[in-house]
Structure formats: C-alpha cells, structure tokens
Design a protein around this motif. Structure first.
Motif, PDB file in Angstrom:
ATOM      1  N   GLY A   1      44.975  55.127 -49.908  1.00 23.93           N
ATOM      2  CA  GLY A   1      45.978  54.085 -49.695  1.00 23.93           C
ATOM      3  C   GLY A   1      45.345  52.699 -49.703  1.00 23.93           C
ATOM      4  N   GLU A   2      46.159  51.696 -49.460  1.00 24.70           N
ATOM      5  CA  GLU A   2      45.680  50.318 -49.483  1.00 24.70           C
ATOM      6  C   GLU A   2      44.723  50.055 -48.322  1.00 24.70           C
ATOM      7  OE1 GLU A   2      48.943  47.507 -51.443  1.00 24.70           O
ATOM      8  OE2 GLU A   2      49.679  48.444 -49.586  1.00 24.70           O
ATOM      9  N   GLY A   3      43.795  49.129 -48.557  1.00 24.56           N
ATOM     10  CA  GLY A   3      42.877  48.747 -47.496  1.00 24.56           C
ATOM     11  C   GLY A   3      41.499  48.424 -48.017  1.00 24.56           C
ATOM     12  N   LEU A   4      40.543  48.357 -47.095  1.00 25.50           N
ATOM     13  CA  LEU A   4      39.173  48.009 -47.433  1.00 25.50           C
ATOM     14  C   LEU A   4      38.641  48.958 -48.502  1.00 25.50           C
ATOM     15  CD1 LEU A   4      36.583  46.335 -46.855  1.00 25.50           C
ATOM     16  CD2 LEU A   4      35.990  48.104 -45.186  1.00 25.50           C
ATOM     17  N   HIS A   5      38.203  48.392 -49.613  1.00 27.98           N
ATOM     18  CA  HIS A   5      37.615  49.186 -50.694  1.00 27.98           C
ATOM     19  C   HIS A   5      36.094  49.130 -50.632  1.00 27.98           C
ATOM     20  CE1 HIS A   5      36.254  49.967 -54.881  1.00 27.98           C
ATOM     21  NE2 HIS A   5      37.153  50.940 -54.774  1.00 27.98           N
ATOM     22  N   HIS A   6      35.533  47.920 -50.513  1.00 28.52           N
ATOM     23  CA  HIS A   6      34.077  47.800 -50.447  1.00 28.52           C
ATOM     24  C   HIS A   6      33.650  46.468 -49.834  1.00 28.52           C
ATOM     25  CE1 HIS A   6      34.848  45.651 -54.276  1.00 28.52           C
ATOM     26  NE2 HIS A   6      33.735  44.985 -54.007  1.00 28.52           N
ATOM     27  N   ILE A   7      32.391  46.431 -49.438  1.00 27.92           N
ATOM     28  CA  ILE A   7      31.743  45.205 -48.996  1.00 27.92           C
ATOM     29  C   ILE A   7      30.603  44.952 -49.966  1.00 27.92           C
ATOM     30  CG2 ILE A   7      30.432  44.072 -47.153  1.00 27.92           C
ATOM     31  CD1 ILE A   7      31.933  45.897 -45.171  1.00 27.92           C
ATOM     32  N   ALA A   8      30.564  43.744 -50.530  1.00 25.99           N
ATOM     33  CA  ALA A   8      29.522  43.383 -51.490  1.00 25.99           C
ATOM     34  C   ALA A   8      28.473  42.510 -50.817  1.00 25.99           C
ATOM     35  CB  ALA A   8      30.122  42.651 -52.689  1.00 25.99           C
ATOM     36  N   LEU A   9      27.223  42.913 -50.964  1.00 27.20           N
ATOM     37  CA  LEU A   9      26.099  42.191 -50.373  1.00 27.20           C
ATOM     38  C   LEU A   9      25.256  41.586 -51.483  1.00 27.20           C
ATOM     39  CD1 LEU A   9      25.100  44.911 -47.755  1.00 27.20           C
ATOM     40  CD2 LEU A   9      26.575  42.913 -47.403  1.00 27.20           C
ATOM     41  N   GLU A  10      24.998  40.298 -51.374  1.00 27.48           N
ATOM     42  CA  GLU A  10      24.211  39.606 -52.391  1.00 27.48           C
ATOM     43  C   GLU A  10      22.730  39.887 -52.197  1.00 27.48           C
ATOM     44  OE1 GLU A  10      23.137  35.076 -53.760  1.00 27.48           O
ATOM     45  OE2 GLU A  10      25.175  35.464 -53.017  1.00 27.48           O
ATOM     46  N   VAL A  11      22.058  40.156 -53.312  1.00 25.97           N
ATOM     47  CA  VAL A  11      20.611  40.356 -53.322  1.00 25.97           C
ATOM     48  C   VAL A  11      19.993  39.410 -54.346  1.00 25.97           C
ATOM     49  CG1 VAL A  11      20.689  42.763 -52.542  1.00 25.97           C
ATOM     50  CG2 VAL A  11      20.789  42.261 -54.982  1.00 25.97           C
ATOM     51  N   GLU A  12      18.739  39.102 -54.150  1.00 19.94           N
ATOM     52  CA  GLU A  12      18.016  38.226 -55.079  1.00 19.94           C
ATOM     53  C   GLU A  12      17.765  38.951 -56.401  1.00 19.94           C
ATOM     54  OE1 GLU A  12      16.539  34.791 -56.418  1.00 19.94           O
ATOM     55  OE2 GLU A  12      17.179  34.981 -54.346  1.00 19.94           O
ATOM     56  N   ASP A  13      17.404  40.229 -56.302  1.00 18.52           N
ATOM     57  CA  ASP A  13      17.027  41.023 -57.479  1.00 18.52           C
ATOM     58  C   ASP A  13      17.697  42.387 -57.369  1.00 18.52           C
ATOM     59  OD1 ASP A  13      15.659  42.937 -59.122  1.00 18.52           O
ATOM     60  OD2 ASP A  13      13.886  41.651 -59.183  1.00 18.52           O
ATOM     61  N   ILE A  14      18.660  42.663 -58.223  1.00 21.40           N
ATOM     62  CA  ILE A  14      19.436  43.907 -58.138  1.00 21.40           C
ATOM     63  C   ILE A  14      18.573  45.142 -58.343  1.00 21.40           C
ATOM     64  CG2 ILE A  14      20.201  43.824 -60.557  1.00 21.40           C
ATOM     65  CD1 ILE A  14      22.320  45.087 -57.606  1.00 21.40           C
ATOM     66  N   ASN A  15      17.624  45.086 -59.279  1.00 19.58           N
ATOM     67  CA  ASN A  15      16.747  46.240 -59.510  1.00 19.58           C
ATOM     68  C   ASN A  15      15.931  46.558 -58.266  1.00 19.58           C
ATOM     69  OD1 ASN A  15      17.213  47.000 -62.363  1.00 19.58           O
ATOM     70  ND2 ASN A  15      16.540  44.909 -62.738  1.00 19.58           N
ATOM     71  N   ALA A  16      15.334  45.537 -57.677  1.00 23.03           N
ATOM     72  CA  ALA A  16      14.544  45.723 -56.461  1.00 23.03           C
ATOM     73  C   ALA A  16      15.434  46.188 -55.304  1.00 23.03           C
ATOM     74  CB  ALA A  16      13.823  44.427 -56.094  1.00 23.03           C
ATOM     75  N   GLY A  17      16.644  45.643 -55.216  1.00 25.63           N
ATOM     76  CA  GLY A  17      17.570  46.030 -54.150  1.00 25.63           C
ATOM     77  C   GLY A  17      17.951  47.502 -54.220  1.00 25.63           C
ATOM     78  N   LEU A  18      18.262  47.988 -55.420  1.00 27.27           N
ATOM     79  CA  LEU A  18      18.612  49.400 -55.585  1.00 27.27           C
ATOM     80  C   LEU A  18      17.416  50.299 -55.269  1.00 27.27           C
ATOM     81  CD1 LEU A  18      20.836  49.201 -58.788  1.00 27.27           C
ATOM     82  CD2 LEU A  18      21.600  49.784 -56.470  1.00 27.27           C
ATOM     83  N   LYS A  19      16.241  49.910 -55.741  1.00 27.31           N
ATOM     84  CA  LYS A  19      15.028  50.700 -55.466  1.00 27.31           C
ATOM     85  C   LYS A  19      14.732  50.745 -53.977  1.00 27.31           C
ATOM     86  CE  LYS A  19      12.855  50.052 -59.931  1.00 27.31           C
ATOM     87  NZ  LYS A  19      11.902  49.291 -60.723  1.00 27.31           N
ATOM     88  N   GLU A  20      14.898  49.601 -53.300  1.00 28.09           N
ATOM     89  CA  GLU A  20      14.655  49.537 -51.861  1.00 28.09           C
ATOM     90  C   GLU A  20      15.602  50.470 -51.106  1.00 28.09           C
ATOM     91  OE1 GLU A  20      15.094  46.353 -48.156  1.00 28.09           O
ATOM     92  OE2 GLU A  20      15.098  45.591 -50.210  1.00 28.09           O
ATOM     93  N   MET A  21      16.878  50.448 -51.475  1.00 30.93           N
ATOM     94  CA  MET A  21      17.850  51.310 -50.803  1.00 30.93           C
ATOM     95  C   MET A  21      17.535  52.793 -51.040  1.00 30.93           C
ATOM     96  SD  MET A  21      19.790  49.474 -49.040  1.00 30.93           S
ATOM     97  CE  MET A  21      19.698  47.710 -48.868  1.00 30.93           C
ATOM     98  N   GLU A  22      17.182  53.128 -52.263  1.00 29.01           N
ATOM     99  CA  GLU A  22      16.835  54.516 -52.566  1.00 29.01           C
ATOM    100  C   GLU A  22      15.592  54.935 -51.781  1.00 29.01           C
ATOM    101  OE1 GLU A  22      17.116  57.294 -56.438  1.00 29.01           O
ATOM    102  OE2 GLU A  22      15.899  55.487 -56.718  1.00 29.01           O
ATOM    103  N   HIS A  23      14.617  54.046 -51.680  1.00 32.71           N
ATOM    104  CA  HIS A  23      13.395  54.316 -50.910  1.00 32.71           C
ATOM    105  C   HIS A  23      13.730  54.558 -49.427  1.00 32.71           C
ATOM    106  CE1 HIS A  23       9.179  54.187 -49.783  1.00 32.71           C
ATOM    107  NE2 HIS A  23       9.477  53.266 -48.873  1.00 32.71           N
ATOM    108  N   LYS A  24      14.767  53.880 -48.934  1.00 36.41           N
ATOM    109  CA  LYS A  24      15.189  54.045 -47.538  1.00 36.41           C
ATOM    110  C   LYS A  24      16.015  55.316 -47.331  1.00 36.41           C
ATOM    111  CE  LYS A  24      15.250  49.163 -46.229  1.00 36.41           C
ATOM    112  NZ  LYS A  24      16.093  48.030 -45.772  1.00 36.41           N
ATOM    113  N   GLY A  25      16.251  56.061 -48.415  1.00 38.83           N
ATOM    114  CA  GLY A  25      17.005  57.303 -48.301  1.00 38.83           C
ATOM    115  C   GLY A  25      18.501  57.142 -48.503  1.00 38.83           C
TER     116      GLY A  25
END
Length: 153
Positions: A73-97
């Motif tokens: 239903g309607e409502g919160l879909h997502h929260i977007a967080l700004e990162v300096e470098d998207i590649n590094a951000g994704l790798k960091e998150m994956e590294h954190k599990g």
C-alpha cells in the motif's frame, strides 16, 4: 561514507491528489517530472536545500513501485543516503555484511544509485546515491550537530 539524507521516497497511487496534499502540508510547490529509468512519475519537494521528499507514482504494473503498492500500500518506499563514491559505498556496505540488491551502480534520476536489501535494514529499503550535481563540502546541519556534541557513529 554517508554524507546526508538525500531524499525520502513515498509510494503513492495518485500523484496528482498526493502532490496537492503534500503541497498543502509543506507549503511549497512540487516539481513534477517523469523518471522513465525508474518507471515512475515523481513529485519532488525540496526542503531547505538539504533533503527532498519524492512522491512516486508507478508508470506501469511492472514497475517496482507498482509491486510495492500492491504488496504494502501507500507509504514510505525508501530512504536515499548520499555518498561521495557509489562504488566504494556499495563495497563498504557489502563488507559490513549488508545484503545488496544492486551489486553495481546503475543510472537513477539524480545520479548513480544502488539499493540495499530491506532484510538488512529492519525492513527499510535504503538507496545509496552519488548525485550528478554534487554539493560542496560545506558540512550539513546534521554533521555540525554531530560534531558539536561529539556523537560517535
């Protein structure tokens, strides 16, 4: 490293009605535009230059937002967080599990994006975004608050 909240995405069934409601609530006009790369039409509300609230109406039944609306239903879909470098951000998150939906960045409306799976974030869909138009390095109000009160992350 997370810089700030970039935007909050809210899934809606009727963009025209929802935009009118949020215009009344927020006291500002929405910028409405199509985002074919994400199969949505958006109404964007820019709040003080720091964050946006984006209302998302699906462009078809095969849109991920349409599937979300059907399931939740309607409502919160997502929260977007700004990162300096998207590649590094994704790798960091994956590294954190953190489980990734996007192993590699993809083109979004405002820049390169990648989503983190809600199962890894208490049911909240998180989007990392490296904006096309990067802001200057002036600290945000939130980061100034964190620094002032010596809050550790």
């Amino acid at each position: 490293m997370i810089k700030r909240v970039h935007h909050i995405g809210i899934a809606v069934k009727n963009l025209k009605e929802s935009a009118a409601l949020f215009e009344m609530l927020l006291g500002i006009k929405a910028e409405i535009h199509s985002a074919p790369c994400q199969r949505v039409t958006e109404a964007c509300f820019k709040l003080g230059g720091e964050v946006e609230i984006d209302l998302l109406e699906p462009m078809g039944e095969d849109s991920t937002v349409a599937k979300f609306l059907e399931k939740r239903g309607e409502g919160l879909h997502h929260i977007a967080l700004e990162v300096e470098d998207i590649n590094a951000g994704l790798k960091e998150m994956e590294h954190k599990g953190i489980q990734l939906i996007d192993k590699a960045p993809r083109e979004g409306v405002a820049g390169q994006i990648g989503f983190l799976h809600p199962k890894s974030a208490n049911g909240v869909l998180i989007e990392l975004i490296e904006p096309k138009d990067k802001k200057d390095n002036t600290p945000s109000h939130a980061s100034q608050f964190i620094k002032k009160f010596n809050i550790k992350d």
